[in-house]
Design a protein around this motif. Sequence first.
Motif, PDB file in Angstrom:
ATOM      1  N   THR A 149     -10.856 -12.774  -4.720  1.00  0.00           N
ATOM      2  CA  THR A 149     -10.463 -11.856  -3.636  1.00  0.00           C
ATOM      3  C   THR A 149      -9.859 -10.549  -4.138  1.00  0.00           C
ATOM      4  O   THR A 149     -10.258  -9.466  -3.673  1.00  0.00           O
ATOM      5  N   PRO A 150      -8.879 -10.554  -5.072  1.00  0.00           N
ATOM      6  CA  PRO A 150      -8.327  -9.260  -5.510  1.00  0.00           C
ATOM      7  C   PRO A 150      -9.370  -8.352  -6.145  1.00  0.00           C
ATOM      8  O   PRO A 150      -9.364  -7.135  -5.904  1.00  0.00           O
ATOM      9  N   LEU A 161     -12.713  -8.386  -5.636  1.00  0.00           N
ATOM     10  CA  LEU A 161     -13.629  -7.910  -4.612  1.00  0.00           C
ATOM     11  C   LEU A 161     -12.954  -6.885  -3.702  1.00  0.00           C
ATOM     12  O   LEU A 161     -13.574  -5.893  -3.291  1.00  0.00           O
ATOM     13  N   GLY A 162     -11.670  -7.132  -3.386  1.00  0.00           N
ATOM     14  CA  GLY A 162     -10.947  -6.168  -2.561  1.00  0.00           C
ATOM     15  C   GLY A 162     -10.792  -4.826  -3.244  1.00  0.00           C
ATOM     16  O   GLY A 162     -10.956  -3.773  -2.614  1.00  0.00           O
ATOM     17  N   LEU A 163     -10.493  -4.862  -4.538  1.00  0.00           N
ATOM     18  CA  LEU A 163     -10.369  -3.609  -5.285  1.00  0.00           C
ATOM     19  C   LEU A 163     -11.694  -2.876  -5.343  1.00  0.00           C
ATOM     20  O   LEU A 163     -11.749  -1.648  -5.184  1.00  0.00           O
ATOM     21  N   ARG A 164     -12.773  -3.613  -5.545  1.00  0.00           N
ATOM     22  CA  ARG A 164     -14.102  -2.978  -5.574  1.00  0.00           C
ATOM     23  C   ARG A 164     -14.444  -2.381  -4.210  1.00  0.00           C
ATOM     24  O   ARG A 164     -15.048  -1.294  -4.132  1.00  0.00           O
ATOM     25  N   THR A 165     -14.059  -3.050  -3.139  1.00  0.00           N
ATOM     26  CA  THR A 165     -14.317  -2.521  -1.797  1.00  0.00           C
ATOM     27  C   THR A 165     -13.537  -1.239  -1.546  1.00  0.00           C
ATOM     28  O   THR A 165     -14.062  -0.270  -0.986  1.00  0.00           O
ATOM     29  N   VAL A 166     -12.271  -1.221  -1.975  1.00  0.00           N
ATOM     30  CA  VAL A 166     -11.455  -0.013  -1.798  1.00  0.00           C
ATOM     31  C   VAL A 166     -12.060   1.152  -2.581  1.00  0.00           C
ATOM     32  O   VAL A 166     -12.125   2.286  -2.086  1.00  0.00           O
ATOM     33  N   ARG A 215       0.857  -1.184   0.000  1.00  0.00           N
ATOM     34  CA  ARG A 215       0.000   0.000   0.000  1.00  0.00           C
ATOM     35  C   ARG A 215       0.887   1.225   0.000  1.00  0.00           C
ATOM     36  O   ARG A 215       1.362   1.691   1.044  1.00  0.00           O
ATOM     37  N   HIS A 226      -2.341 -11.013 -10.825  1.00  0.00           N
ATOM     38  CA  HIS A 226      -3.568 -11.759 -10.549  1.00  0.00           C
ATOM     39  C   HIS A 226      -3.597 -13.078 -11.306  1.00  0.00           C
ATOM     40  O   HIS A 226      -3.864 -14.144 -10.741  1.00  0.00           O
ATOM     41  N   ARG A 273     -15.258   2.412  -0.760  1.00  0.00           N
ATOM     42  CA  ARG A 273     -14.957   3.170   0.455  1.00  0.00           C
ATOM     43  C   ARG A 273     -14.378   4.537   0.114  1.00  0.00           C
ATOM     44  O   ARG A 273     -14.717   5.535   0.767  1.00  0.00           O
TER      45      ARG A 273
END
Length: 325
Positions: free
Chosen positions: A134-135, A137-142, A29, A103, A145
Motif C-alpha cells: 500500500t505505501p 502504490l500510494g506513493l506511485r499514485t501521488v 500531509r 515502512h 497525479r
Amino acid sequence: MTVLNDPIVGFAVFGVVAGVAVIVLTMLRMGGARPSRTAYTSATRPDRRVKRLDDAVAAMPALRRAVEVTADLASRRGFLGAAERSLRAADVPVRPAEFILAHGTATVVLPLVTFLVTQSTTSAGLVFAALLATPLLGLRTVVARRQKRFAAQLPDALTSLAGSLRAGRSLAQGIEALSRELPDPMGRELRKVVAEVRLGSTLQEALADASKRIASADFRWAVLAVQIQSEVGGNLAELLDQVATTMRERARMKGEVKALTAEGRASAMMLVIMVPGLGLAMWALNPSYMEPLFSTGTGKVLIGISTVMISGGYAWMNSMVKIDV
C-alpha cells in the motif's frame, strides 16, 4: 554501549519505537517538501509541523540512531536513492530513511500484533501484504497525479514565459514571476528553481535538477530546448511557443486516442469486475452453493486458474488499447 554501535542490533532495538513515530510522520500531509540534499529559502521552507518533527527526532537519541542505521543500510543496498527520487517527485516532506524505517517497521510489527490478537496466520498474512504494497502504490499514485497536473499546466506556463521574454524580462526574471503567479505544483517547482539559483546554482543546473525531480518527459523536453538555445542562440520566446504548441497538439491527440480506445478499456475492466462480482452475488444469495469453491481443493485450484486467466486476458486487452503518442 557497545551493543548500540552495531547497526543490525541498533535497528532491531530501536525499530519499534522509531517506527511508531515515523509512521505518524509518513501519514501526515504537510505542505512543503524537504529533500535531503537541497536547501530552500522562505518561499519553499517546510511548515512548522515539519520543523517540530525534526526537533522531536533530534531530541530522541534512540529515534535518531534508528534513522541513521536505516539510512546506512538502505544506502549500502541502493534503496536510499530510489526512495529519495520518489519522495521528491511526490513532494512528500519525509526523508527517505524515515520513510523506509516506517515502512519496514510497520510491515514487521503490525502483522505480528495482528497474529497475537487474532491467532490467525491468514489475517497476519493479509496485513503483511497490505502494508508491504500500500505505501509504495500510494506513493506511485501521488507521483502520477502530480505529474499529470504539472503536465496540464506546462503549455500555458511556457506561453506565459514566452510573453514575459517578449516584454523584455530575462529568463530568470520570467521564471520568478511565474513562480509567484502559478498554482501548485508548477508554482512550487518554479519556486524551488528560483531558490536554488539564489543559493548559487546556475539556471540551467536548477532546471535540470527540476526535470529529474519531476520526471516529466514534456518538461525535460522544454528544459532541453532552453539549454540548446543558451548554447547556440536564437529566439527563445518563439522556441517556447513552438514547444507549447507541440505539447497541446500531443495532448489533443492523446485525448482522441483515449476516446477511440474507451470501448476496449471498458471491456477489459468488465472482464476483471464481472466474474468476481457475479461470484460474490451468488455467494450472497446462496452461500451453501458456493461453499465447495472455497472449502475443497478442486475449488481452490479453479479459483487459481480463473485468477490467472482473468489477469492474462486483462493484460492482453490492455496492451492492445495502449497506444503511445
